[in-house]
Design a protein around this motif. Structure first.
Motif, PDB file in Angstrom:
ATOM      1  N   HIS A  24       5.239  33.840  15.806  1.00  0.00           N
ATOM      2  CA  HIS A  24       4.660  35.140  15.455  1.00  0.00           C
ATOM      3  C   HIS A  24       4.562  36.050  16.765  1.00  0.00           C
ATOM      4  O   HIS A  24       3.793  36.516  17.195  1.00  0.00           O
ATOM      5  N   SER A  41      -0.462  32.564  26.908  1.00  0.00           N
ATOM      6  CA  SER A  41      -1.905  32.457  26.842  1.00  0.00           C
ATOM      7  C   SER A  41      -2.089  31.216  25.807  1.00  0.00           C
ATOM      8  O   SER A  41      -1.018  30.557  25.389  1.00  0.00           O
ATOM      9  N   MET A  42      -3.419  30.597  25.876  1.00  0.00           N
ATOM     10  CA  MET A  42      -3.479  29.162  24.952  1.00  0.00           C
ATOM     11  C   MET A  42      -3.203  29.505  23.500  1.00  0.00           C
ATOM     12  O   MET A  42      -2.786  28.661  23.029  1.00  0.00           O
ATOM     13  N   THR A  43      -3.644  30.559  23.036  1.00  0.00           N
ATOM     14  CA  THR A  43      -3.267  30.997  21.736  1.00  0.00           C
ATOM     15  C   THR A  43      -1.703  30.746  21.449  1.00  0.00           C
ATOM     16  O   THR A  43      -1.209  30.329  20.355  1.00  0.00           O
ATOM     17  N   VAL A  44      -1.027  31.524  22.164  1.00  0.00           N
ATOM     18  CA  VAL A  44       0.499  31.841  22.297  1.00  0.00           C
ATOM     19  C   VAL A  44       1.035  30.246  22.462  1.00  0.00           C
ATOM     20  O   VAL A  44       2.009  29.801  21.995  1.00  0.00           O
ATOM     21  N   SER A  46      -0.410  27.474  21.833  1.00  0.00           N
ATOM     22  CA  SER A  46      -0.577  26.652  20.600  1.00  0.00           C
ATOM     23  C   SER A  46       0.329  27.087  19.478  1.00  0.00           C
ATOM     24  O   SER A  46       0.723  26.174  18.744  1.00  0.00           O
ATOM     25  N   GLN A  47       0.714  28.561  19.240  1.00  0.00           N
ATOM     26  CA  GLN A  47       1.641  28.886  18.184  1.00  0.00           C
ATOM     27  C   GLN A  47       3.083  28.211  18.421  1.00  0.00           C
ATOM     28  O   GLN A  47       3.655  27.733  17.371  1.00  0.00           O
ATOM     29  N   SER A  50       2.817  24.482  17.886  1.00  0.00           N
ATOM     30  CA  SER A  50       2.881  23.988  16.406  1.00  0.00           C
ATOM     31  C   SER A  50       4.204  24.346  15.984  1.00  0.00           C
ATOM     32  O   SER A  50       4.621  23.122  15.189  1.00  0.00           O
ATOM     33  N   PRO A  56       0.282  21.667  23.323  1.00  0.00           N
ATOM     34  CA  PRO A  56       0.343  23.098  23.929  1.00  0.00           C
ATOM     35  C   PRO A  56       0.125  22.692  25.263  1.00  0.00           C
ATOM     36  O   PRO A  56       0.298  23.594  26.331  1.00  0.00           O
ATOM     37  N   GLN A 159      -9.956  19.555  15.561  1.00  0.00           N
ATOM     38  CA  GLN A 159     -11.402  19.834  15.476  1.00  0.00           C
ATOM     39  C   GLN A 159     -12.028  19.462  14.321  1.00  0.00           C
ATOM     40  O   GLN A 159     -13.083  19.857  14.150  1.00  0.00           O
TER      41      GLN A 159
END
Length: 175
Positions: A24, A41-44, A46-47, A50, A56, A159
């Motif tokens: 995304h 970024s950590m979010t990207v 991780s995406q 995944s 990541p 988590q």
């Protein structure tokens, strides 16, 4: 340049557009991440991770703290993570017979088949099956002969407390 990421994409027969869509994000942004001109970024991260079924933290291994890296690089210690399918998602300081960009995304039996790789896979699987940490001595036939490792394996949790893989720390034993 993140050559490991390019190799992983090509091994999975994916295009940059497919990974960007799956994560995304914009394809141009993904291309910059892949060629190393931008850090996600950590979010990207991780995406993307995944979508590719990797850890990541691979995006940040080149930024390990200097004391940690200096203490372990070229040491007899190998640290690794695998997913529930026993595919490596992260590795630090592999034996010289293995290159990290070749190992990521592979199972031990895809890299070599011998009593050591079979034993390691069984150890990791048992840790994931019952959630119990284990330690075992495993011998591997490598370029300089039979090398024994003291392997410590423990489950990896998400988590929510679900097992998502296994982590191992292997220390080469002197004969």
């Amino acid at each position: 340049m993140r050559s490991w990421l390019i190799k992983l994409r090509k091994e999975q027969d994916l295009t940059q557009q497919e990974i960007a869509a799956g994560a995304h994000i914009d394809r141009a942004y993904y291309a910059q991440i892949e060629n190393g001109t931008r850090n996600p970024s950590m979010t990207v991260a991780s995406q993307i991770a995944s979508y590719l079924h990797i850890n990541p933290s691979l995006f940040y291994t080149e930024h390990l703290s200097e004391p940690f890296e200096k203490a372990l690089v070229h040491s007899p210690v190998v640290i690794a993570h695998c997913d529930l399918n026993l595919r490596y998602t992260w590795m630090f300081n592999p034996h010289p017979d293995f290159k990290m960009n070749v190992v990521i995304g592979k199972r031990d039996d895809e890299l070599d088949i011998n009593e050591g790789t079979t034993g390691l896979m069984e150890l990791k699987q048992s840790v994931m099956d019952d959630g119990i940490t284990r330690r075992e001595i495993i011998a591997f036939p490598l370029s300089e002969g039979l090398i024994r490792y003291d392997v410590f394996a423990q489950p990896l949790y998400d988590q929510n407390g679900h097992i998502i893989g296994a982590a191992t720390v292997s220390v080469e034993l002197l004969m």
